[in-house]
Design a protein around this motif. Structure first.
Motif, PDB file in Angstrom:
ATOM      1  N   THR A   1      63.484  12.557 -17.844  1.00  0.00           N
ATOM      2  CA  THR A   1      63.739  13.613 -16.870  1.00  0.00           C
ATOM      3  C   THR A   1      63.921  13.030 -15.468  1.00  0.00           C
ATOM      4  O   THR A   1      64.819  13.434 -14.725  1.00  0.00           O
ATOM      5  CB  THR A   1      62.572  14.615 -16.872  1.00  0.00           C
ATOM      6  N   VAL A   2      63.049  12.068 -15.134  1.00  0.00           N
ATOM      7  CA  VAL A   2      63.170  11.435 -13.817  1.00  0.00           C
ATOM      8  C   VAL A   2      64.524  10.753 -13.679  1.00  0.00           C
ATOM      9  O   VAL A   2      65.225  10.891 -12.669  1.00  0.00           O
ATOM     10  CB  VAL A   2      62.029  10.411 -13.615  1.00  0.00           C
ATOM     11  N   LEU A   3      64.928  10.050 -14.739  1.00  0.00           N
ATOM     12  CA  LEU A   3      66.229   9.367 -14.696  1.00  0.00           C
ATOM     13  C   LEU A   3      67.362  10.370 -14.513  1.00  0.00           C
ATOM     14  O   LEU A   3      68.317  10.124 -13.768  1.00  0.00           O
ATOM     15  CB  LEU A   3      66.454   8.586 -15.992  1.00  0.00           C
ATOM     16  N   LEU A   4      67.270  11.504 -15.202  1.00  0.00           N
ATOM     17  CA  LEU A   4      68.316  12.522 -15.084  1.00  0.00           C
ATOM     18  C   LEU A   4      68.365  13.080 -13.660  1.00  0.00           C
ATOM     19  O   LEU A   4      69.447  13.335 -13.114  1.00  0.00           O
ATOM     20  CB  LEU A   4      68.084  13.656 -16.078  1.00  0.00           C
ATOM     21  N   ALA A   5      67.175  13.283 -13.056  1.00  0.00           N
ATOM     22  CA  ALA A   5      67.149  13.806 -11.687  1.00  0.00           C
ATOM     23  C   ALA A   5      67.810  12.821 -10.734  1.00  0.00           C
ATOM     24  O   ALA A   5      68.600  13.202  -9.860  1.00  0.00           O
ATOM     25  CB  ALA A   5      65.713  14.085 -11.266  1.00  0.00           C
ATOM     26  N   ILE A   6      67.494  11.532 -10.927  1.00  0.00           N
ATOM     27  CA  ILE A   6      68.136  10.506 -10.090  1.00  0.00           C
ATOM     28  C   ILE A   6      69.646  10.504 -10.368  1.00  0.00           C
ATOM     29  O   ILE A   6      70.466  10.440  -9.457  1.00  0.00           O
ATOM     30  CB  ILE A   6      67.529   9.118 -10.374  1.00  0.00           C
ATOM     31  N   GLY A   7      69.990  10.619 -11.658  1.00  0.00           N
ATOM     32  CA  GLY A   7      71.409  10.589 -12.039  1.00  0.00           C
ATOM     33  C   GLY A   7      72.191  11.754 -11.470  1.00  0.00           C
ATOM     34  O   GLY A   7      73.295  11.573 -10.950  1.00  0.00           O
ATOM     35  N   ALA A   8      71.619  12.963 -11.556  1.00  0.00           N
ATOM     36  CA  ALA A   8      72.354  14.143 -11.072  1.00  0.00           C
ATOM     37  C   ALA A   8      72.634  14.015  -9.578  1.00  0.00           C
ATOM     38  O   ALA A   8      73.749  14.280  -9.114  1.00  0.00           O
ATOM     39  CB  ALA A   8      71.548  15.418 -11.347  1.00  0.00           C
ATOM     40  N   PHE A   9      71.628  13.569  -8.818  1.00  0.00           N
ATOM     41  CA  PHE A   9      71.839  13.445  -7.377  1.00  0.00           C
ATOM     42  C   PHE A   9      72.798  12.294  -7.060  1.00  0.00           C
ATOM     43  O   PHE A   9      73.666  12.415  -6.188  1.00  0.00           O
ATOM     44  CB  PHE A   9      70.504  13.241  -6.663  1.00  0.00           C
ATOM     45  N   SER A  10      72.685  11.182  -7.794  1.00  0.00           N
ATOM     46  CA  SER A  10      73.600  10.069  -7.546  1.00  0.00           C
ATOM     47  C   SER A  10      75.041  10.486  -7.813  1.00  0.00           C
ATOM     48  O   SER A  10      75.952  10.086  -7.094  1.00  0.00           O
ATOM     49  CB  SER A  10      73.246   8.881  -8.450  1.00  0.00           C
ATOM     50  N   LEU A  11      75.228  11.289  -8.858  1.00  0.00           N
ATOM     51  CA  LEU A  11      76.593  11.738  -9.150  1.00  0.00           C
ATOM     52  C   LEU A  11      77.091  12.701  -8.068  1.00  0.00           C
ATOM     53  O   LEU A  11      78.287  12.741  -7.781  1.00  0.00           O
ATOM     54  CB  LEU A  11      76.657  12.395 -10.527  1.00  0.00           C
ATOM     55  N   SER A  12      76.169  13.482  -7.478  1.00  0.00           N
ATOM     56  CA  SER A  12      76.564  14.320  -6.351  1.00  0.00           C
ATOM     57  C   SER A  12      77.047  13.435  -5.193  1.00  0.00           C
ATOM     58  O   SER A  12      78.055  13.725  -4.555  1.00  0.00           O
ATOM     59  CB  SER A  12      75.403  15.173  -5.868  1.00  0.00           C
ATOM     60  N   LEU A  13      76.308  12.350  -4.953  1.00  0.00           N
ATOM     61  CA  LEU A  13      76.715  11.425  -3.888  1.00  0.00           C
ATOM     62  C   LEU A  13      78.038  10.759  -4.240  1.00  0.00           C
ATOM     63  O   LEU A  13      78.924  10.615  -3.392  1.00  0.00           O
ATOM     64  CB  LEU A  13      75.649  10.346  -3.677  1.00  0.00           C
ATOM     65  N   LEU A  14      78.171  10.358  -5.512  1.00  0.00           N
ATOM     66  CA  LEU A  14      79.423   9.738  -5.943  1.00  0.00           C
ATOM     67  C   LEU A  14      80.580  10.702  -5.755  1.00  0.00           C
ATOM     68  O   LEU A  14      81.662  10.314  -5.296  1.00  0.00           O
ATOM     69  CB  LEU A  14      79.321   9.328  -7.421  1.00  0.00           C
TER      70      LEU A  14
END
Lengths: 146, 651
Positions: free
Chosen positions: B275-288
């Motif tokens: 879940t933590v990885l997904l939260a980091i991933g979702a925000f990183s993709l927003s930045l991307l």
């Protein structure tokens, strides 16, 4: 099932799913890449004959003919010219003297039949592919003169 | 003067953001109450300052202050007021300011609605949000200030891109940004949990409503963008797999996975690391996504400017965010407990499959989006990845996802059996198969994809209806239950729209002289001619056409071809007769040679296309119900009661 077998089942199942997904994805990827060629490259016979590709450059002034629903025009990179035909309505920003990118196939007689003419959304905007094509042609002529 | 105030407010906002991003974090680690207490007032201050800056830019737009470069580039004295206001986010600099405004708004909302959270947790969350805000404000100040002056000022502005002069633009970017930026809250909660080492069910419960809220905005934002592309670009398409669309779709896919994974973490305490990885991933993709759209590496409607400095800044920022959060994760993750065990046949397993499928889809979209950019950056040639790739990959991944969507809610946590799942769903399955097979015959000929798509949609709706019926027999279920089923049925509705329009639409570009008639989807369309009209800041050729059914007039159709006074760019305004089961879509092409007044005309018949967006609205409503569930508020009432009791005892 014992916990160890269960874990093994999950891992094997997961890997199998991932493997199938990856195969599927890469397969579709390989067969759907669309490459870009400049009019000079097309004139030199570098473009594929059966596969669809993209061509870009400037629409030659005075070359647009639109009598029926089929539009005909010439795409040039200032060095070579390729005649293009497209059945359908051209995008709003298509105009003579401006940059254009078209996707389609090349017939044996060197004519390009476009299935798609790409609309870019700003009148001052030059598609990077079209700009690159013109720049390349300019560089080539400069080298020839020297 | 006003722009200078805005600029000054932004500089102050940077300082406040730096304070918010440092002291509360350090205070929470070291246990300094005064520094922890700074978090809430800092977030209010940050919002206030950015709102002032945003207000100053809006005022410059409304006052037609063309001595501001950004206003001169994106407005015009003839531009109607509503577009002067939405023009604030019509370009790069202003939309970044909107981004930061949204971020500070989320930060303020967290401060306001987190009274029940421990203070050190709030401090950490606010700290992370403060750091993100500082990064973006710095980006604006260094590379893209909207307040730069033009000396001497311009006589008049260059005007807003005519494509953006549309009600859709007023709502689409703010919605999308609320979604993008909203994932920063889920990200901040994840980082805060990692920092404090309290990665538990309570953390999942806190971050669930926030994640769902962000997802609601993103869903609506993507839906609005799709509608806008449908009627404004004049092509009648609703999704193009354009890199910019993909940039918004990627965080949506990962965010959807996150919502489901959070459910497992809250209920069962499992999947924490994931879940933590997904939260980091979702925000990183927003930045991307922000990087892709704003750096100018993409050639599309959204790439307003290309300045390499900007691209590099966002890329470095992205690298810092992803790098530092993954490092923190690698350091903390081994200490996290694994949570409850579960059997192979269980809701946990089904949700894990959901996550794998959603992430595979996200990975495939990411590959198709980034590959051409990487190849170009390495000077290996220019190429593009077309819609056939995305369709070929996406569909097979979605079929099992849709099938299991009906099964998941029936399955019990920890352990379930096939019989337990099959018994309540057997009727839904039967009806879905029968309807799926027969619907294509009613609707114009056999098609396997329609049978599959309609079957899956009916399967999902049927399963939801059966479960709702079964559950309501024993009292009123909580809002979260309704929310889940409504959102799932929304997906089914969208699937119906996609399947039907893809299979049965008719798109024709035809030559029409006055008096000509074409047939489409049981209707006739007659072309009468074209006349010239003039609008507030444009002239237009307006087509006169008639929509007929069995020779009877249904309605007149008036598509337009506009030429805006301030630019040479023509604009196609399609005319759409929308309906529940079909849209009729006509737009004007160009006048044709031949001297008979003929035009090229685009005539589209789009069955069920509005269901695509109707489904998105249902998904968002479902999210709203789920996020407002009582159990997210229970604790706060309990805490307040506790506080009151304490106060009573003290006095």
């Amino acid at each position: 099932m014992k916990p160890r077998q269960k874990r093994l089942a999950i891992i094997v199942g997961g890997l199998a799913t991932l493997g199938i997904a990856a195969t599927l994805i890469l397969n579709a990827f390989q067969s759907n890449l669309v490459f870009f060629f400049t009019p000079t490259q097309v004139a030199n016979g570098e473009a594929p004959k059966e596969r669809a590709f993209r061509i870009g450059g400037l629409v030659k002034e005075g070359s647009l003919q639109r009598s029926d629903i089929v539009a005909r025009f010439i795409v040039t990179d200032t060095a070579k010219e390729i005649p293009v035909s497209y059945q359908g309505i051209l995008p709003d920003l298509f105009s003579e003297g401006k940059g254009v990118v078209a996707q389609g196939v090349l017939s044996a007689d060197g004519k390009f039949t476009a299935t798609e003419v790409l609309a870019k959304h700003d009148e001052n905007y030059m598609p990077p592919e079209a700009q690159a094509a013109v720049n390349k042609a300019h560089e080539a002529t400069r080298t020839l003169k020297q | 003067m006003i722009p200078e105030i805005g600029s000054f407010a932004l500089v102050l906002a940077l300082l406040v953001a730096l304070v918010q991003g440092s002291l509360p974090l350090i205070g929470a680690q070291r246990g300094i109450p005064a520094w922890i207490a700074l978090a809430r007032p800092a977030s209010s201050m940050l919002f206030l300052l950015i709102a002032v800056a945003f207000g100053c830019l809006t005022a410059s737009f409304i006052n037609n202050d063309f001595s501001v470069v950004y206003v001169a580039q994106h407005s015009n004295s003839r531009l109607p007021l509503e577009y002067r206001i939405s023009g604030v986010w019509g370009g790069h600099e202003g939309s970044l300011l909107l981004w930061v405004l949204m971020l500070s708004l989320w930060s303020l909302a967290v401060a306001a609605f987190s009274r029940s959270l421990p203070d050190d947790m709030v401090a950490r969350v606010q700290g992370v949000l403060g750091l993100v805000a500082a990064g973006f404000i710095l980006f604006i100040l260094l590379t893209s200030s909207p307040f730069e002056r033009l000396l001497p000022g311009a006589e008049d502005g260059r005007d807003l891109n005519p494509l953006l002069q549309d009600p859709g633009l007023i709502f689409h970017p703010p919605m999308l940004y609320m979604g993008y930026v909203g994932f920063s809250v889920a990200f901040a909660f994840a980082i805060a949990a990692l920092l404090s080492g309290r990665l538990d069910a309570a953390w999942a419960r806190w971050s669930r409503p926030w994640t769902t809220a962000a997802w609601i905005f993103l869903t609506l934002g993507i839906g609005l963008g799709s509608i806008w592309a449908y009627y404004e670009l004049g092509w009648g398409g609703w999704w193009f797999w354009d890199p910019v669309e993909n940039a918004s779709f990627l965080p949506w896919l990962v965010g959807t996975a996150l919502i489901h994974s959070l459910a497992v973490t809250e209920k069962r305490g499992s999947f924490k690391n994931w879940t933590v990885l997904l939260a980091i991933g979702a925000f990183s993709l927003s930045l991307l996504g922000t990087f892709l759209v704003r750096s100018g590496v993409l050639s599309s409607v959204h790439a307003f400017a290309s300045d390499p400095k900007r691209g590099i800044f966002i890329l470095v920022f992205l690298a810092v965010v992803v790098g530092s959060s993954l490092t923190l994760f690698a350091w903390r993750a081994p200490k996290v407990s694994l949570g409850g065990a579960f059997a192979l046949m269980s809701r946990e397993t089904l949700l894990l499959i959901n996550n794998v499928l959603l992430l595979s889809a996200a990975g495939a979209v990411l590959l198709g989006t980034l590959y051409p950019l990487v190849i170009d950056a390495l000077n290996l040639g220019k190429l593009s990845v077309g819609p056939p790739y995305f369709n070929a990959v996406f569909t097979p991944l979605m079929v099992p996802l849709l099938f299991l969507m009906a099964v998941g809610p029936v399955a019990r946590w920890k352990h379930t059996s096939l019989a337990e799942i099959a018994r309540p769903l057997r009727w839904a399955f039967g009806i879905a198969v029968a309807a799926g097979v027969s619907i294509p015959f009613f609707y114009g000929g056999w098609s396997g994809s329609v049978a599959l798509g309609m079957g899956l949609a009916i399967w999902i709706v049927g399963a939801s209806v059966l479960q709702i019926l079964a559950r309501t027999r024993s009292g009123l279920p909580p809002r979260a239950f309704w929310g889940m089923h409504l959102a799932h049925m929304g997906v089914a509705v969208t699937v119906v729209g996609i399947v039907m329009v893809t299979q049965y639409e008719s798109e024709r570009d035809v030559r029409m002289a006055p008096g000509d008639t074409v047939k489409t989807g049981g209707y006739q369309i007659r072309f009468l001619g074209v006349e010239g009209i003039s609008g507030p800041n444009y002239n237009a050729a307006r087509g006169n056409l008639e929509l007929l059914k069995d020779g009877q007039l249904v309605m007149p159709l008036h598509p337009e071809k506009r030429k805006y006074l301030s630019s040479a760019m023509p604009m196609t305004e399609a005319f759409i007769d929308p309906g529940l089961t079909r849209d009729i879509y006509v737009s004007l092409g160009d006048p044709l040679e031949g001297g008979d007044g003929a035009w090229s005309v685009r005539v589209y018949y789009k069955p069920f296309v509005s269901w695509i967006w109707g489904g998105a609205v249902l998904m968002a409503l479902g999210g709203l119900l789920a996020a407002s569930d009582r159990r997210y508020r229970l604790k706060s009432t309990a805490a307040r009661a506790g506080k009151l009791a304490a106060q009573g005892a003290a006095s």
